[in-house]
Write an enzyme that holds these catalytic residues in place. Structure first.
Site, PDB file in Angstrom:
ATOM      1  N   MET A 235      27.227  -5.047   0.708  1.00  0.00           N
ATOM      2  CA  MET A 235      27.621  -4.271  -0.466  1.00  0.00           C
ATOM      3  C   MET A 235      29.133  -4.120  -0.590  1.00  0.00           C
ATOM      4  O   MET A 235      29.678  -4.186  -1.693  1.00  0.00           O
ATOM      5  CB  MET A 235      26.977  -2.882  -0.429  1.00  0.00           C
ATOM      6  CG  MET A 235      26.162  -2.514  -1.655  1.00  0.00           C
ATOM      7  SD  MET A 235      26.434  -3.617  -3.055  1.00  0.00           S
ATOM      8  CE  MET A 235      25.297  -2.947  -4.201  1.00  0.00           C
ATOM      9  N   CYS A 236      29.821  -3.906   0.528  1.00  0.00           N
ATOM     10  CA  CYS A 236      31.264  -3.674   0.419  1.00  0.00           C
ATOM     11  C   CYS A 236      31.977  -4.927  -0.065  1.00  0.00           C
ATOM     12  O   CYS A 236      32.987  -4.845  -0.772  1.00  0.00           O
ATOM     13  CB  CYS A 236      31.860  -3.175   1.736  1.00  0.00           C
ATOM     14  SG  CYS A 236      31.598  -4.293   3.104  1.00  0.00           S
TER      15      CYS A 236
END
Lengths: 462, 516
Positions: A235-236
């Site tokens: 996600m990051c």
């Protein structure tokens, strides 16, 4: 040349011509047309040095295959179409086919039972129609359903089941279903309750075919490590550090779409809707431009959103053929079946590797003993959930956990029903001790990957 | 009704992701000749027509005409973009009257052909340099033989390609880029988001300065090197190492990162081949480009191929990654431009305009320089001649009497049987028992003629009589898929074809590739 009669005339002519496609050689008596099954009969009526020890040459085997033997084909896509054709042409005339999908134009490069005019119709129905109308005597019964919509009464009627699925979850479910049909008399497996499962899979130029005798040989879950879990981008990376064009596309799909709801509230992104893909494509381009990333194309966007796996007719033809050969061997005992796993790859020359996959002693599906899971009493329920989903040998999707606490059946956590999910969510941050669980107690876990509840034994560590 | 370009893209989407639009174009412009619409033939055809290949059908006899016609109609239904043509003419007649008929084809696929026709056709196609794919389904055995003089592959798409990172010999721009980093003075965020390639490069520089310019070579040294990197992980105020995924990636990749950059031996062999060194105006562009790359390697490349220009994804912030990627990309472009100059020189030297080979093609060639492949198969004449039969391959495989080689020998034996008796063994039930002995004679005759000191078990002779020249559908379908894909490889020049004999055993679901 567009009058309505044309297709029907053409079809009748094709059937006429097909009937004349006689195989050379002839020993013809009592077949639908002279010599129709000559190639098959040679293997059913003649003895030989490589036949199965149980094999006995007989003129009745052909009739068994034509009249009695019931085969279930799961999937009417790339593998399914090929399987139906191969089985029908090999003398299997009682076939059922299950598929929950409808036909898409991108199927037409390989799913040859379908035509442009069939787009949108259920695959199972069209496939059955095609075989029934082109192969005299063959009866294919379609089921436009999910495999989970059918029950043990349905599955029990088949002699052999062949899968041409595109999902590991579905395979595991099927595997579990056939395991649940096994009958044990005093701990001894009744061979009559075994339904052989032949499983094929393909991806681009790679494929595999395997024979599973539930309760006897390695099952799908015994070799779960052969199906590594799908890797998703962190996600990051997607949110703040894109580097690849794929990251930009996932950003538009996962973050922008829910935020901007471009086609209205509650409208889910439909990978088959070109307008939706166009929107994602444009926003991906913008994202990419921000970070000087090149390579976002419409084709890539579609590929990422729909998780497209490239596919071609030839690999499906090869793997389906290998599976159909195994069906024939098992139905006729004409040869010893594959023992039990073959992989195929034709990227560089043609490569096959055949080996015997081994049963796992503590297989989560077929080992019949409750699996131990070790946790400290101060571990949180979330940790148990993580173990069930992340363990390579379990890979559950959204497990529901129940246990008997103080004499009562308690749902500890269930994700698939929103109201129950909300109610049980606080349990995730409670410790096992707080939830009233005891050492050595059984936990029952249900999940889409298995039709039957799995039992685990909770072993407390100090 | 011709499909629009958009609908073709939709229909072919799944395969375009494998061979691209340029690969698809080769299929649609190809002229493939398929001889014999048997079960195997129609399966091959289906698997070629579905992806859009243009087909031409040749039938072998009167029953075949009906088959060919039916097959053509069926196949046009399968894919309206393909216009199948068929000709009711046996290949033997064509070989008698008009052998040049075959010269126009991109590839000829011969299915269930008798040995004599195969050899005649093989000879014509060899002289015309037309690739020939021989296919046969016989009982539970599948057989393919590829006959092609020289088949070049630029885009081989290898499954497990090693990256081209040049850590052992960083080019100037890469060195400068590494200099621009000072790991010791970075804040935590930058430190944790520095690409692992830079991390390894930095620690390698340090190592080299401390070890006389010698990189880590053996296991112990590499372990020590990994340890150096591990010690570079930032620690928090309590001395506990932080979570630095990029450093973990660096450690994990040390082994492959330290691989010396060198020209793969397969490519060296190509550099040393006659076609690369004797360039004329007739030479194919593959060899001209290869020669240019060779010149590059000997000069500007300092012993290395042009930089590939791609790097794998890795934990890093966007800017650092993109900047690093651009360093490699730009070097690749530069190297390709240099190779282009060499290409120009070569073309000029025999009076061809520089545009004969496009920049695009040269770039593609350079990008794939490590993966170039050339497939060469012996002619059928060489395989069948007593003087040049590959005895070594046959006898060494037959050390294991159950190796797939036994099926090759049996197929040769049944061809002999056919020549002698004008039929195949065991076609009718009453023939099976007697034919076993007759076939055994053919086997012995074959082994004697070629002086092959091998033993063929009676079981196989019995089994081949049992087969009765049957063409079971599932075996035909397996071969149909395999053969079609090999043909696609030949047409598209992508992915690598087998060489030169493939045997499939449906009894054991095993296969082998033999060099005969």
């Amino acid at each position: 040349m567009a009058d309505a009669d044309e297709p029907e005339k053409k079809r009748r002519r094709v059937v006429e011509l097909t009937e004349k496609m006689v195989v050379d050689g002839g020993d013809g008596h009592n077949c639908e047309w002279e010599g129709r099954w000559n190639h098959v009969k040679k293997f059913l009526e003649r003895s030989g040095p490589f036949t199965h020890p149980d094999f006995e040459p007989s003129t009745e085997s052909l009739q068994f295959m034509l009249d009695t033997c019931k085969i279930l084909v799961i999937g009417a896509g790339g593998l399914g179409c090929e399987l139906l054709k191969d089985l029908a042409l090999s003398g299997f005339h009682n076939i059922h086919v299950v598929d929950m999908d409808t036909i898409d134009v991108s199927n037409l490069n390989r799913q040859f039972l379908f035509r442009g005019k069939d787009v949108g119709r259920p695959k199972a129905d069209v496939a059955a129609d095609f075989i029934n109308s082109r192969i005299p005597g063959c009866c294919v019964i379609p089921h436009f359903k999910k495999i989970q919509d059918l029950d043990e009464t349905f599955y029990r009627q088949f002699h052999i089941i062949v899968c041409g699925l595109d999902s590991v979850v579905a395979r595991r479910w099927m595997n579990g279903m056939l395991l649940s049909l096994l009958v044990y008399d005093d701990g001894v497996l009744d061979p009559g309750s075994i339904i052989p499962l032949i499983d094929g899979g393909t991806e681009g130029f790679k494929g595999n075919a395997r024979v599973i005798l539930p309760g006897m040989t390695a099952c799908i879950d015994c070799t779960l490590e052969l199906y590594p879990p799908q890797v998703n981008f962190p996600m990051c990376t997607i949110a703040s550090m894109p580097r690849l064009p794929e990251h930009c596309i996932e950003y538009a799909r996962m973050l922008l779409w829910p935020k901007e709801k471009p086609f209205g509230d509650g409208v889910v992104l439909d990978g088959d809707d070109p307008e939706h893909i166009q929107w994602v494509y444009q926003r991906s381009l913008e994202r990419a431009a921000e970070f000087n990333i090149t390579g976002v194309t419409y084709r890539l966007t579609q590929g990422v959103v729909k998780r497209i796996i490239p596919a071609v007719a030839s690999t499906n033809a090869v793997i389906a053929a290998a599976c159909a050969t195994e069906v024939f061997k098992i139905a006729s005992s004409a040869f010893i079946p594959l023992n039990n796993y073959m992989v195929f790859n034709d990227v560089d020359g043609l490569y096959t590797y055949t080996f015997e996959a081994e049963r796992k002693e503590n297989c989560s599906a077929c080992s019949q003993v409750p699996l131990d899971m070790h946790f400290s009493p101060t571990s949180k329920l979330q940790e148990v959930l993580d173990y069930l989903t992340e363990s390579a040998s379990l890979q559950m999707k959204s497990p529901a956990i129940t246990a008997t606490v103080e004499g009562k059946n308690k749902t500890l956590y269930l994700q698939s029903v929103a109201s129950i999910e909300q109610r049980t969510r606080p349990n995730l941050s409670k410790t096992l001790k707080e939830l009233g669980l005891a050492d050595r107690q059984e936990l029952a876990v249900a999940d889409v990957t298995t039709p039957q509840t799995m039992l685990f034994r909770l072993c407390f560590t100090s | 009704m011709a499909a629009t370009k958009a609908s073709k893209e939709q229909k072919y989407d799944r395969q375009l992701r494998l061979w691209g639009d340029h690969g698809q174009e080769t299929l649609e412009n190809a002229h493939v000749c398929l001889i014999n619409a048997t079960a195997t033939g129609t399966e091959i055809l289906k698997n070629l027509v579905l992806p859009g290949t243009q087909i031409f059908f040749l039938s072998n006899n009167s029953i075949g005409k009906i088959r060919a016609q039916a097959a053509t109609e069926l196949l046009q239904e399968l894919n309206s973009d393909v216009s199948g043509n068929f000709v009711e003419e046996s290949p033997d007649k064509l070989l008698d009257n008009d052998p040049e008929f075959f010269h126009r084809f991109t590839i000829v696929i011969g299915v269930q052909l008798p040995e004599s026709t195969c050899l005649r056709l093989g000879s014509v196609l060899w002289s015309a340099a037309v690739p020939f794919l021989v296919c046969k389904t016989y009982g539970l055995i599948g057989y393919m033989r590829l006959v092609v003089q020289e088949h070049t592959v630029i885009e081989s798409h290898p499954d497990n390609a090693l990256e081209d990172l040049r850590l052992d010999q960083p080019f100037a721009e890469f060195k400068n880029h590494i200099q621009s980093y000072d790991l010791d003075s970075m804040d935590k965020k930058d430190h944790s988001h520095t690409p692992w390639i830079i991390v390894v490069a930095k620690y390698l520089e340090k190592w080299l300065s401390e070890h006389n310019g010698q990189p880590p070579k053996n296991y112990n040294e590499k372990e020590a090197f990994r340890q150096c990197i591990r010690e570079g992980i930032l620690k928090n105020e309590n001395g506990v190492p932080e979570d630095e995924e990029n450093f973990e990636e660096a450690i994990k990749n040390v082994n492959t990162a330290l691989n010396p950059t060198k020209v793969p031996s397969a490519v060296e062999d190509l550099f040393n081949s006659v076609q690369c060194n004797d360039i004329t105006s007739q030479t194919l562009s593959f060899w001209v480009m290869l020669r240019a790359v060779k010149e590059f390697v000997l000069n500007e490349g300092n012993g290395s191929l042009p930089v590939r220009g791609t790097i794998p994804d890795m934990i890093a912030d966007s800017q650092k990654f993109i900047n690093l990627q651009n360093v490699y990309r730009q070097k690749a472009m530069q190297d390709a431009a240099t190779v282009s100059k060499h290409v120009e020189c070569l073309l000029q030297s025999f009076g061809k305009p520089p545009e004969s080979i496009s920049e695009k093609d040269i770039k593609l060639f350079c990008k794939n320089a490590s993966f170039l492949r050339v497939v060469r198969c012996r002619s059928l004449a060489e395989e069948y001649s007593v003087d040049s039969v590959n005895k070594d391959e046959i006898t060494s495989c037959m050390d294991n009497p159950d190796s797939e080689m036994v099926f090759y020998l049996m197929l040769r034996a049944v061809d002999r049987f056919y020549q002698q008796h004008s039929r195949y063994p065991g076609v009718y039930n009453y023939q099976v028992e007697d034919d076993i002995n007759k076939l055994k004679l053919c086997v012995n005759n074959l082994l004697q003629e070629y002086s092959l000191n091998v033993n063929i078990k009676d079981d196989y002779i019995h089994e081949f009589c049992r087969y009765g020249a049957a063409e079971p559908h599932t075996v035909a379908a397996f071969l149909g898929g395999s053969a079609a894909q090999e043909a696609i490889k030949i047409i598209s020049h992508q992915f690598v074809p087998f060489s030169n004999t493939f045997i499939y055993n449906a009894m054991s679901q095993t296969s082998a590739t033999l060099q005969l």
